[in-house]
Design a protein around this motif. Structure first.
Motif, PDB file in Angstrom:
ATOM      1  N   LEU A  31      12.642   4.034   7.272  1.00 30.45           N
ATOM      2  CA  LEU A  31      10.979   4.394   6.725  1.00 30.45           C
ATOM      3  C   LEU A  31      11.237   4.833   5.034  1.00 30.45           C
ATOM      4  CD1 LEU A  31      10.831   8.098   8.987  1.00 30.45           C
ATOM      5  CD2 LEU A  31       9.767   6.234   8.774  1.00 30.45           C
ATOM      6  N   ALA A  32      12.484   4.672   4.108  1.00 28.44           N
ATOM      7  CA  ALA A  32      12.431   4.300   3.337  1.00 28.44           C
ATOM      8  C   ALA A  32      12.494   2.866   2.565  1.00 28.44           C
ATOM      9  CB  ALA A  32      13.532   4.742   2.649  1.00 28.44           C
ATOM     10  N   ALA A  33      12.506   1.979   3.239  1.00 27.50           N
ATOM     11  CA  ALA A  33      12.179   1.157   3.292  1.00 27.50           C
ATOM     12  C   ALA A  33      11.084   0.664   3.635  1.00 27.50           C
ATOM     13  CB  ALA A  33      13.376  -0.125   3.938  1.00 27.50           C
ATOM     14  N   LEU A  34      10.190   0.615   4.558  1.00 27.29           N
ATOM     15  CA  LEU A  34       8.924   1.187   4.388  1.00 27.29           C
ATOM     16  C   LEU A  34       7.869   1.377   2.983  1.00 27.29           C
ATOM     17  CD1 LEU A  34       8.758   1.433   8.457  1.00 27.29           C
ATOM     18  CD2 LEU A  34       8.526  -0.945   7.466  1.00 27.29           C
ATOM     19  N   GLY A  35       8.114   2.919   3.419  1.00 31.90           N
ATOM     20  CA  GLY A  35       7.907   2.901   1.848  1.00 31.90           C
ATOM     21  C   GLY A  35       7.717   2.494   0.858  1.00 31.90           C
ATOM     22  N   VAL A  36       8.712   2.026   0.716  1.00 34.02           N
ATOM     23  CA  VAL A  36       8.805   1.428  -0.370  1.00 34.02           C
ATOM     24  C   VAL A  36       7.812   0.141  -0.491  1.00 34.02           C
ATOM     25  CG1 VAL A  36      10.472  -0.540  -1.890  1.00 34.02           C
ATOM     26  CG2 VAL A  36      11.059   0.904  -1.226  1.00 34.02           C
ATOM     27  N   ALA A  37       7.212  -0.703   0.455  1.00 32.63           N
ATOM     28  CA  ALA A  37       7.047  -1.918   0.904  1.00 32.63           C
ATOM     29  C   ALA A  37       5.019  -0.961   1.437  1.00 32.63           C
ATOM     30  CB  ALA A  37       7.209  -2.481   2.250  1.00 32.63           C
ATOM     31  N   LEU A  38       4.776  -0.023   1.201  1.00 29.70           N
ATOM     32  CA  LEU A  38       3.533   0.948   1.536  1.00 29.70           C
ATOM     33  C   LEU A  38       3.706   1.218   0.840  1.00 29.70           C
ATOM     34  CD1 LEU A  38       1.696   1.687   3.590  1.00 29.70           C
ATOM     35  CD2 LEU A  38       2.532   3.773   3.758  1.00 29.70           C
ATOM     36  N   PHE A  39       4.135   1.621  -0.486  1.00 26.41           N
ATOM     37  CA  PHE A  39       3.515   2.428  -1.577  1.00 26.41           C
ATOM     38  C   PHE A  39       3.862   2.312  -3.136  1.00 26.41           C
ATOM     39  CE2 PHE A  39       4.114   6.180   1.778  1.00 26.41           C
ATOM     40  CZ  PHE A  39       2.289   6.021   2.188  1.00 26.41           C
ATOM     41  N   VAL A  40       4.492   1.429  -3.468  1.00 26.67           N
ATOM     42  CA  VAL A  40       4.847   0.787  -3.763  1.00 26.67           C
ATOM     43  C   VAL A  40       5.411  -0.223  -5.302  1.00 26.67           C
ATOM     44  CG1 VAL A  40       6.988  -0.118  -5.618  1.00 26.67           C
ATOM     45  CG2 VAL A  40       7.223   2.402  -4.292  1.00 26.67           C
ATOM     46  N   ALA A  41       4.685  -1.146  -3.372  1.00 24.95           N
ATOM     47  CA  ALA A  41       4.869  -3.021  -3.640  1.00 24.95           C
ATOM     48  C   ALA A  41       3.745  -3.436  -4.224  1.00 24.95           C
ATOM     49  CB  ALA A  41       4.874  -3.816  -2.190  1.00 24.95           C
ATOM     50  N   PRO A  42       2.599  -2.429  -3.907  1.00 25.13           N
ATOM     51  CA  PRO A  42       1.378  -2.721  -4.096  1.00 25.13           C
ATOM     52  C   PRO A  42       0.643  -2.729  -5.863  1.00 25.13           C
ATOM     53  CG  PRO A  42       0.731  -1.235  -2.045  1.00 25.13           C
ATOM     54  CD  PRO A  42       2.474  -1.301  -2.333  1.00 25.13           C
ATOM     55  N   PHE A  43       1.526  -1.992  -6.113  1.00 25.75           N
ATOM     56  CA  PHE A  43       1.931  -2.135  -7.897  1.00 25.75           C
ATOM     57  C   PHE A  43       2.955  -3.029  -8.017  1.00 25.75           C
ATOM     58  CE2 PHE A  43       0.530   2.012  -5.397  1.00 25.75           C
ATOM     59  CZ  PHE A  43      -1.440   2.085  -6.367  1.00 25.75           C
ATOM     60  N   ALA A  44       3.035  -3.637  -8.163  1.00 24.96           N
ATOM     61  CA  ALA A  44       4.272  -4.486  -7.981  1.00 24.96           C
ATOM     62  C   ALA A  44       3.662  -5.144  -9.521  1.00 24.96           C
ATOM     63  CB  ALA A  44       4.992  -5.365  -7.157  1.00 24.96           C
ATOM     64  N   CYS A  45       4.509  -5.686 -11.003  1.00 22.35           N
ATOM     65  CA  CYS A  45       4.114  -6.788 -11.781  1.00 22.35           C
ATOM     66  C   CYS A  45       3.668  -8.002 -11.606  1.00 22.35           C
ATOM     67  CB  CYS A  45       5.472  -6.649 -12.341  1.00 22.35           C
ATOM     68  SG  CYS A  45       4.403  -7.681 -14.215  1.00 22.35           S
ATOM     69  N   PRO A  46       2.299  -8.362 -11.557  1.00 26.54           N
ATOM     70  CA  PRO A  46       1.504  -9.928 -11.440  1.00 26.54           C
ATOM     71  C   PRO A  46       1.980 -10.515 -12.166  1.00 26.54           C
ATOM     72  CG  PRO A  46       0.193  -8.279 -12.845  1.00 26.54           C
ATOM     73  CD  PRO A  46       1.239  -7.774 -12.435  1.00 26.54           C
ATOM     74  N   TRP A  47       3.318 -10.619 -12.930  1.00 24.40           N
ATOM     75  CA  TRP A  47       3.657 -11.523 -14.302  1.00 24.40           C
ATOM     76  C   TRP A  47       4.445 -12.627 -13.144  1.00 24.40           C
ATOM     77  CZ3 TRP A  47       5.442  -8.316 -18.399  1.00 24.40           C
ATOM     78  CH2 TRP A  47       4.546  -8.086 -19.052  1.00 24.40           C
ATOM     79  N   PRO A  48       4.239 -13.813 -13.629  1.00 27.31           N
ATOM     80  CA  PRO A  48       5.302 -15.185 -12.850  1.00 27.31           C
ATOM     81  C   PRO A  48       6.466 -14.814 -12.443  1.00 27.31           C
ATOM     82  CG  PRO A  48       4.409 -15.479 -14.227  1.00 27.31           C
ATOM     83  CD  PRO A  48       3.108 -14.921 -14.415  1.00 27.31           C
ATOM     84  N   ASP A  49       7.422 -14.831 -11.595  1.00 27.18           N
ATOM     85  CA  ASP A  49       8.515 -14.775 -11.690  1.00 27.18           C
ATOM     86  C   ASP A  49       9.024 -15.681 -12.648  1.00 27.18           C
ATOM     87  OD1 ASP A  49       9.378 -16.884 -10.428  1.00 27.18           O
ATOM     88  OD2 ASP A  49       9.864 -15.663  -8.029  1.00 27.18           O
ATOM     89  N   GLY A  50      11.375 -15.301 -12.948  1.00 29.58           N
ATOM     90  CA  GLY A  50      12.084 -16.264 -13.369  1.00 29.58           C
ATOM     91  C   GLY A  50      11.242 -17.757 -13.731  1.00 29.58           C
TER      92      GLY A  50
END
Length: 321
Positions: A229-248
């Motif tokens: 449930l915690a992992a799903l919470g990260v995907a559901l509520f945090v991932a949409p606000f991830a930084c859009p900049w290119p990775d390394g």
């Protein structure tokens, strides 16, 4: 650090795939003999968490972002064989479901993030833990191990790019290691925080890969259920606000001028972590994250059960004892 199609030539891709297959084969063989069936749900939980956490890019420097790899963390909690299985499961799903990492480069990505990162991470974790006793020492050890695992994976990636002729080694080495030394700070901090949280809630799981599931089946199921449930919470509520900049790797490719070598990704059901038929970008990302986390959870559990098949009676006897 997911390498796309086009960055590696055929000899490098085939060699890396062979090394990755060898590492996965060894992990599966060791898991077949050493992995108790009652620990199988933990591999699914680890895969779901790593997948969700990798969706959350954090800003690093100069328009570049990074994300957790997770190899050192999973290896410290579950051991290298389990970590190799977990990370491989995540990378396969990312490649074929989300077009994250090329199909021809899948072997290289597995070798870098599913073999090199866990092996280096656990070796450093164990070595430093001997010098720093106690839980605080283990947390500090894992922070350093997470940093080392990220830099080691970046070194392997730089070597693959150089051997392919994509970019010269004297250029690839400082570029890849320099940015990933900074990304590794985030890797170490996140790994240490998660490790400390697990140690406080389930101390029996912490012991340098020697932990075991709680003896009570209900407690084990509850831990896995809450963790999922915690992992799903990260995907559901945090991932949409991830930084859009290119990775390394993307930032290095743009800076050194070889980003044009990337070929168009193979068709995937949810490219770029966007669920189709949902118009709202945030909701589409959240839905893709939830689906992906559930898929890797099921895939890791299924693969682990296949590996440990025939040992259920022994595992149940161990639990009853």
């Amino acid at each position: 650090m997911h390498i796309p199609d086009g960055f590696l030539d055929m000899k490098t891709a085939v060699t890396a795939a062979a090394l990755a297959a060898g590492g996965l084969g060894l992990a599966l063989r060791q898991a077949r003999s050493d992995l108790p069936p009652r620990r199988v749900p933990l591999l699914g939980l680890g895969a779901a968490f790593v997948f969700a956490a990798q969706m959350v890019n954090f800003p690093v420097l100069g328009g570049t972002s990074g994300h957790l790899i997770g190899g050192a963390l999973v290896a410290a909690l579950l051991g290298v064989p389990a970590a190799v299985i977990v990370m491989t499961t995540v990378l396969i799903a990312q490649c074929f479901l989300f077009a994250d990492g090329g199909v021809t480069a899948l072997g290289a990505n597995v070798f870098n993030m599913a073999v090199v990162a866990p092996c280096v991470g656990l070796a450093v974790f164990r070595g430093v833990s001997r010098l720093l006793p106690g839980l605080r020492g283990q947390v500090a050890a894992l922070a350093f191990a997470g940093w080392c695992s990220t830099v080691a994976a970046a070194l392997a990636c730089a070597g693959q790019l150089a051997w392919s002729g994509t970019v010269a080694w004297p250029v690839a080495l400082p570029a890849m290691t320099g940015i990933h030394m900074l990304i590794g700070l985030g890797e170490g901090a996140i790994s240490a925080l998660v490790f400390a949280a697990v140690a406080r809630t389930r101390p029996e799981l912490v012991g340098g890969a020697a932990g075991a599931l709680p003896a009570a089946a209900g407690g084990a199921r509850g831990f896995v259920r809450h963790g999922l449930l915690a992992a799903l919470g990260v995907a559901l509520f945090v991932a949409p606000f991830a930084c859009p900049w290119p990775d390394g790797l993307e930032a290095v490719a743009a800076r050194l001028g070889f980003e044009h070598a990337a070929r168009e990704a193979a068709p995937a059901p949810m490219p770029d972590y966007v669920f189709p038929w949902i118009g709202h970008e945030g909701l589409a990302t959240a839905a893709a994250g939830v689906v992906g986390a559930l898929v890797v959870f099921g895939l890791a559990v299924w693969l682990s059960r296949v590996v440990t098949r025939g040992r259920g009676d022994a595992g149940n006897a161990d639990e009853r004892a």
